[in-house]
Design a protein around this motif. Sequence first.
Motif, PDB file in Angstrom:
ATOM      1  N   HIS A 272       0.847  -1.188   0.000  1.00 45.12           N
ATOM      2  CA  HIS A 272       0.000   0.000   0.000  1.00 45.12           C
ATOM      3  C   HIS A 272       0.889   1.246   0.000  1.00 45.12           C
ATOM      4  O   HIS A 272       1.418   1.654   1.027  1.00 45.12           O
ATOM      5  N   GLY A 273       1.054   1.854  -1.169  1.00 46.16           N
ATOM      6  CA  GLY A 273       1.972   2.981  -1.312  1.00 46.16           C
ATOM      7  C   GLY A 273       1.636   4.159  -0.430  1.00 46.16           C
ATOM      8  O   GLY A 273       2.507   4.763   0.208  1.00 46.16           O
ATOM      9  N   ARG A 274       0.361   4.529  -0.389  1.00 40.76           N
ATOM     10  CA  ARG A 274      -0.033   5.691   0.407  1.00 40.76           C
ATOM     11  C   ARG A 274       0.185   5.458   1.906  1.00 40.76           C
ATOM     12  O   ARG A 274       0.426   6.404   2.660  1.00 40.76           O
ATOM     13  N   ALA A 275       0.100   4.215   2.343  1.00 38.07           N
ATOM     14  CA  ALA A 275       0.370   3.919   3.748  1.00 38.07           C
ATOM     15  C   ALA A 275       1.829   4.225   4.077  1.00 38.07           C
ATOM     16  O   ALA A 275       2.142   4.769   5.152  1.00 38.07           O
ATOM     17  N   PHE A 276       2.736   3.872   3.161  1.00 29.79           N
ATOM     18  CA  PHE A 276       4.148   4.195   3.383  1.00 29.79           C
ATOM     19  C   PHE A 276       4.376   5.702   3.359  1.00 29.79           C
ATOM     20  O   PHE A 276       5.217   6.232   4.103  1.00 29.79           O
ATOM     21  N   GLN A 277       3.641   6.414   2.507  1.00 28.21           N
ATOM     22  CA  GLN A 277       3.763   7.870   2.483  1.00 28.21           C
ATOM     23  C   GLN A 277       3.332   8.455   3.834  1.00 28.21           C
ATOM     24  O   GLN A 277       4.003   9.332   4.387  1.00 28.21           O
ATOM     25  N   GLU A 278       2.217   7.969   4.360  1.00 28.36           N
ATOM     26  CA  GLU A 278       1.761   8.401   5.681  1.00 28.36           C
ATOM     27  C   GLU A 278       2.806   8.083   6.750  1.00 28.36           C
ATOM     28  O   GLU A 278       3.061   8.881   7.657  1.00 28.36           O
TER      29      GLU A 278
ATOM     30  N   PHE B 107       5.965   1.404  -4.522  1.00 30.31           N
ATOM     31  CA  PHE B 107       4.662   0.766  -4.676  1.00 30.31           C
ATOM     32  C   PHE B 107       3.658   1.653  -5.423  1.00 30.31           C
ATOM     33  O   PHE B 107       2.732   1.137  -6.047  1.00 30.31           O
ATOM     34  N   ASN B 108       3.831   2.959  -5.335  1.00 29.69           N
ATOM     35  CA  ASN B 108       2.956   3.875  -6.056  1.00 29.69           C
ATOM     36  C   ASN B 108       3.808   4.998  -6.636  1.00 29.69           C
ATOM     37  O   ASN B 108       3.977   6.051  -6.019  1.00 29.69           O
ATOM     38  N   PRO B 109       4.359   4.790  -7.849  1.00 25.75           N
ATOM     39  CA  PRO B 109       5.243   5.795  -8.446  1.00 25.75           C
ATOM     40  C   PRO B 109       4.533   7.097  -8.825  1.00 25.75           C
ATOM     41  O   PRO B 109       5.179   8.019  -9.306  1.00 25.75           O
ATOM     42  N   ALA B 110       3.206   7.194  -8.615  1.00 27.58           N
ATOM     43  CA  ALA B 110       2.473   8.407  -8.960  1.00 27.58           C
ATOM     44  C   ALA B 110       2.333   9.372  -7.786  1.00 27.58           C
ATOM     45  O   ALA B 110       1.662  10.397  -7.910  1.00 27.58           O
ATOM     46  N   LEU B 111       2.956   9.074  -6.649  1.00 26.20           N
ATOM     47  CA  LEU B 111       2.817   9.926  -5.455  1.00 26.20           C
ATOM     48  C   LEU B 111       3.785  11.106  -5.523  1.00 26.20           C
ATOM     49  O   LEU B 111       4.947  11.016  -5.110  1.00 26.20           O
TER      50      LEU B 111
ATOM     51  N   MET C 227      -4.701   3.175  -9.958  1.00 27.40           N
ATOM     52  CA  MET C 227      -4.202   1.867 -10.395  1.00 27.40           C
ATOM     53  C   MET C 227      -3.195   1.307  -9.389  1.00 27.40           C
ATOM     54  O   MET C 227      -3.293   0.141  -8.978  1.00 27.40           O
ATOM     55  N   TYR C 228      -2.251   2.142  -8.985  1.00 23.71           N
ATOM     56  CA  TYR C 228      -1.219   1.657  -8.071  1.00 23.71           C
ATOM     57  C   TYR C 228      -1.793   1.303  -6.694  1.00 23.71           C
ATOM     58  O   TYR C 228      -1.221   0.484  -5.976  1.00 23.71           O
ATOM     59  N   GLU C 229      -2.929   1.904  -6.344  1.00 25.44           N
ATOM     60  CA  GLU C 229      -3.572   1.564  -5.074  1.00 25.44           C
ATOM     61  C   GLU C 229      -4.585   0.433  -5.229  1.00 25.44           C
ATOM     62  O   GLU C 229      -5.351   0.145  -4.317  1.00 25.44           O
ATOM     63  N   GLY C 230      -4.602  -0.200  -6.413  1.00 28.53           N
ATOM     64  CA  GLY C 230      -5.415  -1.390  -6.609  1.00 28.53           C
ATOM     65  C   GLY C 230      -6.842  -1.141  -7.050  1.00 28.53           C
ATOM     66  O   GLY C 230      -7.623  -2.085  -7.180  1.00 28.53           O
TER      67      GLY C 230
ATOM     68  N   THR D  35      -0.804  -9.146  -2.321  1.00 36.40           N
ATOM     69  CA  THR D  35      -0.549  -8.257  -3.467  1.00 36.40           C
ATOM     70  C   THR D  35      -1.515  -8.514  -4.622  1.00 36.40           C
ATOM     71  O   THR D  35      -1.452  -7.820  -5.633  1.00 36.40           O
ATOM     72  N   LEU D  36      -2.386  -9.514  -4.482  1.00 39.25           N
ATOM     73  CA  LEU D  36      -3.243  -9.940  -5.590  1.00 39.25           C
ATOM     74  C   LEU D  36      -4.702  -9.578  -5.335  1.00 39.25           C
ATOM     75  O   LEU D  36      -5.173  -9.633  -4.203  1.00 39.25           O
ATOM     76  N   ASP D  37      -5.397  -9.238  -6.405  1.00 44.00           N
ATOM     77  CA  ASP D  37      -6.843  -9.032  -6.320  1.00 44.00           C
ATOM     78  C   ASP D  37      -7.509 -10.331  -6.763  1.00 44.00           C
ATOM     79  O   ASP D  37      -8.003 -10.457  -7.880  1.00 44.00           O
ATOM     80  N   PHE D  38      -7.492 -11.315  -5.859  1.00 44.79           N
ATOM     81  CA  PHE D  38      -8.005 -12.638  -6.219  1.00 44.79           C
ATOM     82  C   PHE D  38      -9.108 -13.048  -5.261  1.00 44.79           C
ATOM     83  O   PHE D  38      -8.964 -12.927  -4.042  1.00 44.79           O
ATOM     84  N   ASP D  39     -10.195 -13.542  -5.826  1.00 46.04           N
ATOM     85  CA  ASP D  39     -11.309 -14.070  -5.042  1.00 46.04           C
ATOM     86  C   ASP D  39     -11.685 -15.411  -5.650  1.00 46.04           C
ATOM     87  O   ASP D  39     -12.128 -15.477  -6.800  1.00 46.04           O
ATOM     88  N   ILE D  40     -11.496 -16.505  -4.904  1.00 44.48           N
ATOM     89  CA  ILE D  40     -11.744 -17.847  -5.428  1.00 44.48           C
ATOM     90  C   ILE D  40     -13.178 -17.996  -5.905  1.00 44.48           C
ATOM     91  O   ILE D  40     -13.460 -18.777  -6.823  1.00 44.48           O
ATOM     92  N   ARG D  41     -14.099 -17.207  -5.350  1.00 45.08           N
ATOM     93  CA  ARG D  41     -15.505 -17.311  -5.766  1.00 45.08           C
ATOM     94  C   ARG D  41     -15.685 -16.903  -7.225  1.00 45.08           C
ATOM     95  O   ARG D  41     -16.519 -17.474  -7.919  1.00 45.08           O
TER      96      ARG D  41
END
Length: 661
Positions: free
Chosen positions: A80-86, A110-114, A158-161, A387-393
């Motif tokens: 989470h890029g913004r979390a590291f910024q905080e 993690f978020n090169p757009a910050l 995008m970088y924040e998912g 790091t993945l947007d995965f849902d087995i459903r």
Amino acid sequence: MAEQAPASTKKIPLATIQQAIGQSQFAQAIDMCNHQLAQNPAPGEHIQLWYMLAVAQRLNKQPEHALETLHQLLELQPDHGRAFQEKGYCLRSMGQTREAAAAFYQATRFNPALISAWQQLLSQYQASGNRDALQLATQHLKHLQGLPRPVLGAYDLMYEGQLYKAEQVCRQFLQQHKHHFEAMLLLAELGIRMKVYHDAEFLLESCTTLYPQDERGQIAYQSLLLKLGKYPQAVSLARQRLQGNPDNLSALTALAEGLSGTGELTEAVAIYQQLLDINPDKPGLWLALGHLHKSSGALEAAISAYMKAAEYQPDLGDAYWSLANTKTYRFTDPLLEKMQQLEAEPNTGLTDRIHLCFALGKAYEDKTEYQQSFAFYQRGNRLQKSTLDFDIRRTEKALHTQQQVCDRTLFEMDYGHPATDPIFIVGLPRAGSTLLEQILSSHSQIDGTMELHDILGIASELAGQKDGYPHNLHRLSDTQCRALGQRYLDQTRAYRQGGRFFIDKMPNNFVHIGLIKKILPNARIIDARRDPLACCFSGYKQLFGDGQEFSYDLQDIGRYYKAYEQLMNHWHQVLPGQILTVQHESVLDDLEGQVRRLLTFIGVEFEAQCLEFYNTRRAIKTPSSEQVRQPIYQSGRHQYKAYTAYLTPLFEVLGQAPPQH
């Protein structure tokens, strides 16, 4: 006076909390965040709540509390890029300048757009006199500040998912600014992340046509061609790029990777070696050279290259995982201690940490220290899954849709290309498909290739058409089916060596057997099957280069196996006698009997060299490459038994009792 948080369980909209922060009502925002977090919010929403809570705490002059909140957040989503910024802001307010700089650096990774994080780093680099870092940061910041605000915002999303929001913003911008290069490039990257590869390929091809002088478009297009396994096209593009600039490093490395894909290994090795002779301090090139040597069977050369990669970049986790992934390398105690120190180092990058965890899991497995081994496998899997947007459903639903749509009526008409030469080996990863391919490719009339992406590409293309895939399979005419079959044959011709038959060993093609039989009705299909516990745990121990998102959680991988079994049962019902299931354990117990069964199914005479498959020299890119260069052995059959105490979730999902010792 701040209003108290409501005592009810009524949901508070995220926008309301954001508004409170914007109006400097920080204490109220903190109460609302805590209230919502206590209500067991949905996945994704709880991440946003933790983040807003940390922001409110920092702005309320509670940086220590904010850091505790951010620790919780980064445990859940470590990229989470913004979390590291905080975190950087909090540490800076507490006077911890050096630690703050490290946090801002992680944020930009993690978020090169910050933009704000880059500005903070810029100040740090100026103060420390780090000229190289200052130059790179200045260039990147200038590029970001030059982007249209909607495009920059879409990059941030995008970088924040938040891929779908980012896509919406990007498409709206392109409606107003058609053929805008930066927006097209971003939309293509979103397509790749969302696995809409056909659209991404079209966009990047358009970029290279409309903006032939922009290197970034060519690099992105080249990268996607390699990712999709379109190696002949990648080679052609790389040679084209080199005509104008024969020393172009990215084009040369892309050419080498493409050549390794088409089997032209000698030229590929020569390119890597030439580049490394000029400048050996290129750990990424050493890694690529190692992979090339490993695929060709030159294991000692591969190990040497991986060690060089680690020498030039000691925290390169992939170098250690690549050593472990040879399946035969054994780590020394000093190297093992060094790897553990790197994994525990807070500033080690997330990707490097994941690679190190899987390498350590394998290293301790080899030392028969199974508790320690599983702890690292579990940590690596948890980090990778985060790091993945995965849902087995979603996957279960997609496989169930194949069963519903691809009924017997789909195959009543005699459609498709009549070719008899394709042999598809399907199944789950780590189920023994590489062994079957090695056995069959030892036959004089059968060409081994690799895991070809072409069926997946056709399925992706159909998914973007009317009615959607697989529903539109029923709408395909004979002409269309023949054309798709011919296209598949044309695209795969570059991987053949003149045999009467050729193998496509993409395991995930089991999902698309309906499509395969619709466009290539005479294709042979072999289902590589393995004991579910052995197969699932072997997949869980493996860090895959791409895809196989289901494999990073014991429950997910068990549910995936069951969905796979159900779908294969369906294919057998609607396509009786057209799929051969080969049980891995049966191959171990009766090699000759299973080989004869395989060759009879394909329609070729028995040849004794298929029993000595380990003598067949060919490039193999799967994790099993070294294992199939040895005679049949039984040692991997029940590896999961040493980990029985840790596999309860898998046993429960599969409905099996743990084995009794």
